[in-house]
Design an enzyme around this catalytic site. Structure first.
Site, PDB file in Angstrom:
ATOM      1  N   GLY A  10     -91.148 -44.750 -67.654  1.00 26.28           N
ATOM      2  CA  GLY A  10     -92.570 -45.005 -67.459  1.00 26.28           C
ATOM      3  C   GLY A  10     -93.204 -44.007 -66.513  1.00 26.28           C
ATOM      4  N   GLY A  14     -99.425 -44.156 -63.376  1.00 23.48           N
ATOM      5  CA  GLY A  14     -99.221 -45.021 -62.230  1.00 23.48           C
ATOM      6  C   GLY A  14     -98.228 -44.485 -61.223  1.00 23.48           C
ATOM      7  N   GLY A  16     -95.065 -44.305 -61.420  1.00 24.69           N
ATOM      8  CA  GLY A  16     -94.036 -43.461 -62.030  1.00 24.69           C
ATOM      9  C   GLY A  16     -94.459 -42.006 -62.077  1.00 24.69           C
ATOM     10  CB  SER A 141     -93.552 -57.245 -58.366  1.00 26.93           C
ATOM     11  OG  SER A 141     -94.706 -57.903 -57.869  1.00 26.93           O
ATOM     12  CE1 TYR A 168     -95.119 -57.084 -63.958  1.00 28.39           C
ATOM     13  CE2 TYR A 168     -95.685 -58.556 -62.141  1.00 28.39           C
ATOM     14  CZ  TYR A 168     -95.417 -57.286 -62.616  1.00 28.39           C
ATOM     15  OH  TYR A 168     -95.445 -56.212 -61.752  1.00 28.39           O
TER      16      TYR A 168
END
Length: 290
Positions: A10, A14, A16, A141, A168
């Site tokens: 990814g 963002g 990444g 997260s 998530y």
């Protein structure tokens, strides 16, 4: 990082993207593992203009929601790369509005955020060991702490409601538990594994699926969140810092070791999740290196 090979999943947007951009400036060979090759190609072109100390960026196709794609990517890497010094498991999505099951029989968010990276890491472990000292960085997260339990008999929401943000936050708990068990299995190998919370970051991860709830989150993130460059700093810290040389099985935030939730520290749960994940991705005996 001159002469080091780094994989960032990814890596075209963002945190990444900013992780890759920092590492290529330090001289690393950075492999952007992305599902959108056109977008990743444009990003790589720009990053290569900013590269220094012999660093370069290349692009390879990877969709972590598709186990066939994961295996194809791993085979290509093993066929072409003599060393892997850092693997940054960064790719992730927020759950779609309705439950989506992949062709592998996995819930889409769990497949993208957990199962794909679980399989990828296992497939690359032998090369990581051969390249030691090397590092695995797992992006989680703080929302992992919203889980009060983890039903391994319904890991893909087979027997429970598909709720808002449920997939998530579950996948982020799985990231921390996977890291905990991975570090245990890698003790003495020269490969370390650490997970992290990047902070509340202004990225487009919530933009694809729009509803009132996620619109509120997006507004909150963009008013009070970090920009993606700041959000990438803990990724970068765990990939390059001498301060964490030999440190493994830990959870970090803002470039400091912090304590994850009690559930995320459950070693027995981490072992059982590993076993469930092996079955879910159909990990073969010849693919097991720890």
């Amino acid at each position: 990082m001159k002469g080091k090979t780094v994989i960032v999943t990814g890596g075209s947007a963002g945190i990444g993207l900013h992780t890759a951009g920092d590492l290529v400036k330090r001289g690393a060979r950075v492999i952007l593992a992305c599902r959108n090759l056109e977008k990743a190609g444009r990003v790589a072109g720009q990053l290569n203009k900013e590269a220094s100390q012999g660093g370069e960026v290349v692009v390879r196709l990877l969709d972590t929601s598709d186990l066939t794609s994961v295996r194809a990517f791993a085979k290509e890497i093993l066929d072409t790369e003599k060393h892997i010094h850092v693997l940054v498991n960064n790719a992730g999505i927020v759950e779609p509005p309705q439950k989506v099951i992949t062709k592998d029989g996995l819930e889409m968010t769990m497949a993208t955020n957990h199962f794909g990276h679980f399989l990828l890491t296992n497939l690359l472990l032998e090369r990581l060991k051969q390249s030691a000292p090397s590092r695995v960085v797992n992006v989680s997260s703080i929302l992992h702490s919203r889980n009060s339990s983890l039903n391994l008999d319904s890991i893909n929401f087979e027997n429970e409601a598909y709720t808002r943000c449920g997939p998530y936050v579950r996948s982020k708990l799985c990231n921390v538990l996977f890291n905990l068990e991975l570090a245990r299995r890698l003790e003495g190998s020269g490969v370390t594994a650490n997970s992290l919370h990047p902070g509340i970051v202004q990225t487009d991860i919530f933009v694809k699926y729009v509803n009132i709830y996620k619109t509120i989150i997006v507004i909150y993130f963009f008013l009070w969140g970090k920009d993606a460059n700041l959000g990438a700093q803990t990724n970068i810290y765990l990939a390059v810092s001498e301060e964490v040389e030999g440190v493994s099985g830990r959870y970090f935030g803002d470039c400091k070791q912090v304590k994850p939730s009690k559930l995320a520290r459950d070693k027995d749960l981490a072992r059982r999740l590993w076993d469930v994940s092996e079955k879910a991705v159909k990990l073969r005996p010849e693919e097991k290196f720890c």
